[in-house]
Write a protein that holds these residues in place. Sequence first.
Motif, mmCIF file in Angstrom:
data_model
loop_
_atom_site.group_PDB
_atom_site.id
_atom_site.type_symbol
_atom_site.label_atom_id
_atom_site.label_comp_id
_atom_site.label_asym_id
_atom_site.label_seq_id
_atom_site.Cartn_x
_atom_site.Cartn_y
_atom_site.Cartn_z
ATOM 1 N N SER A 194 14.965 -12.499 -30.114
ATOM 2 C CA SER A 194 15.295 -13.785 -30.727
ATOM 3 C C SER A 194 16.456 -14.423 -29.976
ATOM 4 C CB SER A 194 15.667 -13.599 -32.205
ATOM 5 O OG SER A 194 16.116 -14.809 -32.758
ATOM 6 N N ALA A 195 16.129 -15.296 -29.039
ATOM 7 C CA ALA A 195 17.154 -15.927 -28.210
ATOM 8 C C ALA A 195 18.096 -16.781 -29.062
ATOM 9 C CB ALA A 195 16.507 -16.776 -27.131
ATOM 10 N N ARG A 196 17.574 -17.434 -30.053
ATOM 11 C CA ARG A 196 18.399 -18.293 -30.905
ATOM 12 C C ARG A 196 19.455 -17.470 -31.652
ATOM 13 N NH1 ARG A 196 16.354 -20.697 -36.166
ATOM 14 N NH2 ARG A 196 18.185 -21.801 -36.897
ATOM 15 N N ARG A 197 19.037 -16.342 -32.195
ATOM 16 C CA ARG A 197 19.971 -15.487 -32.941
ATOM 17 C C ARG A 197 21.017 -14.880 -31.997
ATOM 18 N NH1 ARG A 197 17.108 -11.283 -36.443
ATOM 19 N NH2 ARG A 197 16.395 -13.195 -37.408
ATOM 20 N N ALA A 198 20.586 -14.464 -30.805
ATOM 21 C CA ALA A 198 21.517 -13.847 -29.855
ATOM 22 C C ALA A 198 22.582 -14.837 -29.402
ATOM 23 C CB ALA A 198 20.760 -13.306 -28.660
ATOM 24 N N THR A 199 22.193 -16.070 -29.155
ATOM 25 C CA THR A 199 23.188 -17.055 -28.731
ATOM 26 C C THR A 199 24.057 -17.519 -29.899
ATOM 27 O OG1 THR A 199 21.534 -18.813 -28.957
ATOM 28 C CG2 THR A 199 21.874 -17.886 -26.766
ATOM 29 N N ARG A 200 23.518 -17.494 -31.096
ATOM 30 C CA ARG A 200 24.302 -17.875 -32.269
ATOM 31 C C ARG A 200 25.381 -16.838 -32.572
ATOM 32 N NH1 ARG A 200 20.402 -18.544 -36.433
ATOM 33 N NH2 ARG A 200 20.957 -16.494 -37.206
ATOM 34 N N LEU A 201 25.168 -15.590 -32.172
ATOM 35 C CA LEU A 201 26.144 -14.526 -32.424
ATOM 36 C C LEU A 201 27.330 -14.531 -31.459
ATOM 37 C CD1 LEU A 201 23.880 -11.483 -33.330
ATOM 38 C CD2 LEU A 201 25.398 -12.766 -34.840
ATOM 39 N N ILE A 202 27.263 -15.351 -30.417
ATOM 40 C CA ILE A 202 28.385 -15.422 -29.481
ATOM 41 C C ILE A 202 29.565 -16.067 -30.205
ATOM 42 C CG2 ILE A 202 29.228 -16.406 -27.321
ATOM 43 C CD1 ILE A 202 26.337 -16.317 -26.310
ATOM 44 N N PRO A 203 30.700 -15.371 -30.276
ATOM 45 C CA PRO A 203 31.843 -15.937 -31.010
ATOM 46 C C PRO A 203 32.514 -17.073 -30.249
ATOM 47 C CG PRO A 203 32.396 -13.801 -30.088
ATOM 48 C CD PRO A 203 30.948 -14.040 -29.790
ATOM 49 N N MET A 204 33.272 -17.873 -30.973
ATOM 50 C CA MET A 204 34.094 -18.949 -30.405
ATOM 51 C C MET A 204 33.254 -19.915 -29.562
ATOM 52 S SD MET A 204 37.290 -16.543 -29.449
ATOM 53 C CE MET A 204 38.739 -17.420 -29.968
ATOM 54 N N GLN A 205 32.190 -20.428 -30.138
ATOM 55 C CA GLN A 205 31.205 -21.236 -29.427
ATOM 56 C C GLN A 205 31.776 -22.432 -28.668
ATOM 57 O OE1 GLN A 205 27.815 -21.037 -29.005
ATOM 58 N NE2 GLN A 205 27.751 -19.011 -29.937
ATOM 59 N N GLY A 206 32.835 -23.037 -29.117
ATOM 60 C CA GLY A 206 33.341 -24.245 -28.478
ATOM 61 C C GLY A 206 34.156 -24.018 -27.220
ATOM 62 N N SER A 233 35.187 -22.386 -23.331
ATOM 63 C CA SER A 233 34.503 -22.196 -22.050
ATOM 64 C C SER A 233 34.113 -20.743 -21.817
ATOM 65 C CB SER A 233 35.387 -22.688 -20.906
ATOM 66 O OG SER A 233 36.575 -21.935 -20.824
ATOM 67 N N PHE A 234 34.928 -19.800 -22.276
ATOM 68 C CA PHE A 234 34.585 -18.397 -22.040
ATOM 69 C C PHE A 234 33.348 -17.995 -22.828
ATOM 70 C CE2 PHE A 234 38.533 -18.741 -24.493
ATOM 71 C CZ PHE A 234 38.121 -18.348 -25.744
ATOM 72 N N ALA A 235 33.099 -18.622 -23.967
ATOM 73 C CA ALA A 235 31.865 -18.348 -24.706
ATOM 74 C C ALA A 235 30.659 -18.890 -23.948
ATOM 75 C CB ALA A 235 31.933 -18.954 -26.100
ATOM 76 N N ALA A 236 30.827 -20.044 -23.299
ATOM 77 C CA ALA A 236 29.736 -20.602 -22.497
ATOM 78 C C ALA A 236 29.439 -19.702 -21.298
ATOM 79 C CB ALA A 236 30.101 -22.005 -22.033
ATOM 80 N N GLY A 237 30.479 -19.193 -20.661
ATOM 81 C CA GLY A 237 30.275 -18.276 -19.541
ATOM 82 C C GLY A 237 29.635 -16.974 -19.975
ATOM 83 N N PHE A 238 30.054 -16.475 -21.133
ATOM 84 C CA PHE A 238 29.451 -15.253 -21.669
ATOM 85 C C PHE A 238 27.977 -15.489 -21.977
ATOM 86 C CE2 PHE A 238 28.549 -12.106 -24.963
ATOM 87 C CZ PHE A 238 29.092 -10.962 -24.405
ATOM 88 N N GLY A 239 27.669 -16.654 -22.567
ATOM 89 C CA GLY A 239 26.273 -16.990 -22.850
ATOM 90 C C GLY A 239 25.449 -17.118 -21.590
#
Length: 153
Positions: free
Chosen positions: A88-100, A102-108
């Motif tokens: 479930s790609a949607r669930r996996a990306t939703r679980l990334i903390p601190m979405q707003g 830049s480091f969350a974007a890089g982690f994603g």
Amino acid sequence: MRHVFGIVLAVAIAAALFFGAGWGVARITALHSQGVSLTSTHALAAVAVVVGTGLLVGIMLAVPGISPLGAGLPGLLLLAWSALLVVSARRATRLIPMQGHSFAAGFGSMLATGMLALAGAAMVVPLFVPSRWRRGGGEDDYVDIPTGIGLMR
């Protein structure tokens, strides 16, 4: 005690991967999209952070005195997160903390490209090495300790 320290190191490694590598990858991606060379000052700082994170993980993998939990637990987390991405790609990306941030974007980005799965696969290897689970208290450690009659063993 060694494994408790390994758990503390596991949290530190997970934080380094999320914040350090995440920020570095996001910064490198942003600079690349702007057409900035990786030899610029800003890009070199981002590359240095990613390389430093890789060196930290490499040390955790290579040093035999460090508990295998130090690299193994974050590795298992990365593998589980990558498996969740497949399911479930949607669930996996939703679980990334601190979405707003830049480091969350890089982690994603690392998650989506499979780099975290590759890192996780490498990080679980020490869990399967039996000598990493043993304590270092063999007979060779007591060579210079005097015996009851004052002689060395």
